[in-house]
Design a protein around this motif. Structure first.
Motif, PDB file in Angstrom:
ATOM      1  N   LYS A 359     -24.349  -8.335   9.046  1.00  0.00           N
ATOM      2  CA  LYS A 359     -24.128  -9.697   9.640  1.00  0.00           C
ATOM      3  C   LYS A 359     -23.226  -9.419  10.840  1.00  0.00           C
ATOM      4  CE  LYS A 359     -20.475 -10.883   6.414  1.00  0.00           C
ATOM      5  NZ  LYS A 359     -20.519  -9.504   5.640  1.00  0.00           N
ATOM      6  N   ASP A 360     -22.351  -8.645  10.914  1.00  0.00           N
ATOM      7  CA  ASP A 360     -21.277  -8.552  11.802  1.00  0.00           C
ATOM      8  C   ASP A 360     -22.100  -7.538  12.905  1.00  0.00           C
ATOM      9  OD1 ASP A 360     -19.179  -9.541  10.449  1.00  0.00           O
ATOM     10  OD2 ASP A 360     -18.583  -7.863   9.683  1.00  0.00           O
ATOM     11  N   ALA A 365     -23.825  -8.444  18.650  1.00  0.00           N
ATOM     12  CA  ALA A 365     -25.100  -8.237  19.667  1.00  0.00           C
ATOM     13  C   ALA A 365     -25.240  -9.682  20.490  1.00  0.00           C
ATOM     14  CB  ALA A 365     -26.429  -7.935  18.919  1.00  0.00           C
ATOM     15  N   ASP A 366     -25.232 -10.788  19.605  1.00  0.00           N
ATOM     16  CA  ASP A 366     -25.413 -11.997  20.070  1.00  0.00           C
ATOM     17  C   ASP A 366     -24.295 -12.332  21.255  1.00  0.00           C
ATOM     18  OD1 ASP A 366     -27.912 -12.295  18.773  1.00  0.00           O
ATOM     19  OD2 ASP A 366     -26.924 -13.441  17.034  1.00  0.00           O
ATOM     20  N   LEU A 367     -23.047 -12.167  20.685  1.00  0.00           N
ATOM     21  CA  LEU A 367     -21.691 -12.340  21.542  1.00  0.00           C
ATOM     22  C   LEU A 367     -21.961 -11.616  22.837  1.00  0.00           C
ATOM     23  CD1 LEU A 367     -19.097 -12.427  18.580  1.00  0.00           C
ATOM     24  CD2 LEU A 367     -19.705 -14.071  20.309  1.00  0.00           C
ATOM     25  N   ALA A 368     -22.285 -10.283  22.809  1.00  0.00           N
ATOM     26  CA  ALA A 368     -22.584  -9.517  24.092  1.00  0.00           C
ATOM     27  C   ALA A 368     -23.485 -10.065  25.040  1.00  0.00           C
ATOM     28  CB  ALA A 368     -23.039  -8.027  23.864  1.00  0.00           C
ATOM     29  N   TYR A 417     -16.701  -9.274  13.052  1.00  0.00           N
ATOM     30  CA  TYR A 417     -17.494 -10.030  14.187  1.00  0.00           C
ATOM     31  C   TYR A 417     -18.083 -11.178  13.712  1.00  0.00           C
ATOM     32  CZ  TYR A 417     -17.120  -5.714  16.759  1.00  0.00           C
ATOM     33  OH  TYR A 417     -16.825  -4.440  17.624  1.00  0.00           O
ATOM     34  N   ASN A 418     -18.934 -11.597  12.510  1.00  0.00           N
ATOM     35  CA  ASN A 418     -19.744 -12.769  12.294  1.00  0.00           C
ATOM     36  C   ASN A 418     -18.628 -13.719  12.250  1.00  0.00           C
ATOM     37  OD1 ASN A 418     -22.096 -14.137  11.538  1.00  0.00           O
ATOM     38  ND2 ASN A 418     -21.014 -14.179   9.575  1.00  0.00           N
ATOM     39  N   GLU A 419     -17.552 -13.397  11.477  1.00  0.00           N
ATOM     40  CA  GLU A 419     -16.647 -14.804  11.173  1.00  0.00           C
ATOM     41  C   GLU A 419     -15.943 -15.131  12.451  1.00  0.00           C
ATOM     42  OE1 GLU A 419     -12.421 -15.833   8.817  1.00  0.00           O
ATOM     43  OE2 GLU A 419     -13.631 -13.736   8.415  1.00  0.00           O
ATOM     44  N   ALA A 420     -15.565 -13.915  13.492  1.00  0.00           N
ATOM     45  CA  ALA A 420     -14.921 -14.327  14.632  1.00  0.00           C
ATOM     46  C   ALA A 420     -15.971 -15.124  15.597  1.00  0.00           C
ATOM     47  CB  ALA A 420     -14.648 -13.042  15.413  1.00  0.00           C
ATOM     48  N   MET A 421     -17.012 -14.640  15.576  1.00  0.00           N
ATOM     49  CA  MET A 421     -18.236 -15.356  16.361  1.00  0.00           C
ATOM     50  C   MET A 421     -18.335 -17.125  16.154  1.00  0.00           C
ATOM     51  SD  MET A 421     -22.330 -14.720  16.485  1.00  0.00           S
ATOM     52  CE  MET A 421     -22.745 -15.494  15.106  1.00  0.00           C
ATOM     53  N   LYS A 422     -18.356 -17.151  14.471  1.00  0.00           N
ATOM     54  CA  LYS A 422     -18.453 -18.625  14.114  1.00  0.00           C
ATOM     55  C   LYS A 422     -17.204 -19.430  14.567  1.00  0.00           C
ATOM     56  CE  LYS A 422     -21.660 -17.849  10.038  1.00  0.00           C
ATOM     57  NZ  LYS A 422     -21.865 -18.006   8.795  1.00  0.00           N
TER      58      LYS A 422
END
Length: 474
Positions: A359-360, A365-368, A417-422
């Motif tokens: 998930k991270d 990848a999406d954040l990039a 990364y996933n938590e940071a993104m959300k």
């Protein structure tokens, strides 16, 4: 568990070298094969990004392996972005409002070399170069190689095989071709490619522009960036569409048009690149793509790591850091299973690793991709500038209560990364909405009370968005 298991690592790049080093430190026997020559003896940088951004997640993994100090010795700190407009005007944007938070420009080759050197100090590690993996028999754990020194083919049988062989991974391709299990795979390219150029050092060997920044020339549909090198030069990268717009890689063929393009869009950069025509025509154009796949492992036999499992575009400066963090997370899981009272099973290790990590890596990848659009366009937008100013003030005044999305991703090594993104996306949306609705604004010398008012509003709006996203299943 049997530490006499023969472990084969395919690919001796950054991820493979760190993995080999860490497994060796844990007492495993490692054989590592690399298709390219030994980069410590031969320059193999052509066509690849030769300097990278090293930040907290990568440093955390280097620290685990006892390599942080050596890595920092070959780093150049970059404290923020320095934007250049068409008229030569510049404005800076720090990466963080907190003291001591910055990213580092580091040579890919130099970092890879120190990891290889350290790995080779261990008697239980053997590294073989000029040996390209052509395919892997995943059922029988047999990797098929070809020597580029004598053109002879050979096979290596191992107990466990790790594929750290990059976005074009032979192990991943073997997952697809052998059809032994249900394997999902996607590879999506941007319509933009990249080409590397160079701003050389001045006659005294010094940097011609600020070495404490990552330089960006944002132009909407394309951009130029520059990162400093230890020798006083800058590696300059042009990100441009292959076939869209007035200027693109397909139509920039003549020296006249190349010069006209840079004179119009990047005149201040052009003045610093003396060999622009030669470099533009001789340096290759690289592709920019994202790889996602699952599962990463096959039974207790093989595992993909790093770019082989999750290649991303470079616009968050997290590709190397994510691969290094792979090794850190894998080490944590390996440690847990080694210390478990249950019988050791590589299959359980691999599954636990993917569950913890997938998930991270999807998130970064999406954040990039998001940051690609931010860097080439949004950084010059007045609304974005105001948002960044408020974020820097909040981080400076309330360092333990607020972190921007960039800080959550780049400097918070203990948040996935996933938590940071959300959280970061929700904060961005909240703050931009508040600015657009004129509920908050920034000015020079804001008081703590004014910033507390903004912080409370942002936290309240962010929590509301996060709750709405949770209900919507986002």
């Amino acid at each position: 568990m049997n530490k006499k298991d023969k472990i084969l690592i395919i690919g001796a790049g950054l991820c493979g070298s760190m993995l080999a080093l860490r497994l060796a430190q844990r007492g495993y026997k490692v054989e590592m094969y690399e298709s390219r020559p030994d980069l410590r003896k031969v320059d193999i940088s052509a066509g690849r990004s030769i300097n990278l951004a090293l930040s907290d997640r990568g440093l955390k993994a280097l620290r685990l392996c006892g390599m942080e100090k050596k890595a920092r010795e070959i780093c150049i700190p970059m404290y923020g972005r320095l934007m250049h407009d068409r008229n030569g005007n510049m404005f800076a944007s720090n990466y963080s409002g907190r003291e001591g938070e910055y990213i580092n420009s580091i040579s890919r080759g130099d970092l890879n070399a120190i990891l290889l050197d350290e790995a080779e100090k261990h008697e239980n590690v053997n590294i073989h170069f000029n040996s390209g993996c052509k395919k892997v028999d995943i059922e029988n754990n047999i990797a098929h190689f070809k020597s580029y020194e004598n053109n002879k083919k050979f096979i290596i049988k191992a107990d466990v095989i790790f594929g750290t062989d990059g976005a074009g991974s032979s192990l991943r391709k073997s997952y697809v071709s052998e059809r032994k299990f249900l394997f999902s795979y996607s590879q999506n390219y941007l319509n933009h490619g990249y080409k590397e150029l160079e701003i050389p050092a001045d006659k005294s060997g010094n940097h011609q522009i600020s070495k404490g920044h990552l330089h960006i020339w944002p132009r909407g549909d394309f951009m130029l960036i520059a990162l400093p090198n230890m020798d006083g030069s800058f590696t300059v990268t042009l990100f441009l569409s292959y076939d869209e717009g007035e200027y693109n890689f397909n139509n920039l063929r003549s020296e006249k048009k190349i010069t006209a393009f840079f004179e119009k869009e990047f005149p201040d950069a052009l003045a610093l690149i003396p060999n622009i025509k030669k470099e533009f025509k001789s340096n290759p154009t690289g592709a920019l793509g994202t790889v996602k796949c699952r599962p990463w492992s096959y039974q207790d036999k093989t595992l993909l790591m790093g770019d082989a499992a999750h290649a991303i575009v470079p616009f968050y400066g997290q590709g190397m850091n994510a691969s290094f963090e792979d090794v850190f997370v894998f080490d944590e899981i390996l440690c847990h299973f080694e210390n478990s009272q249950e019988t050791f099973d590589w299959n359980l290790v691999f599954k636990a690793y993917q569950k913890a990590r997938k998930k991270d890596t999807d998130a970064i990848a999406d954040l990039a991709i998001d940051n690609f659009y931010e860097m080439r366009d949004h950084v010059a937008n007045p609304l974005f500038k105001e948002k960044r100013k408020i974020e820097m003030d909040l981080e400076k005044m309330f360092p333990n209560q607020y972190s921007s999305k960039y800080s959550l991703v780049t400097f918070n090594e203990n948040m996935g990364y996933n938590e940071a993104m959300k959280k970061g996306r929700a904060q961005d949306k909240a703050l931009l909405n508040l600015i657009a609705d004129h509920e908050v604004s920034t000015h020079l010398n804001m008081t703590k009370e004014e910033l507390r008012f903004i912080l409370d509003k942002v936290i309240h709006a962010t929590d509301k968005i996060l709750e709405e996203d949770k209900i919507a299943g986002l």
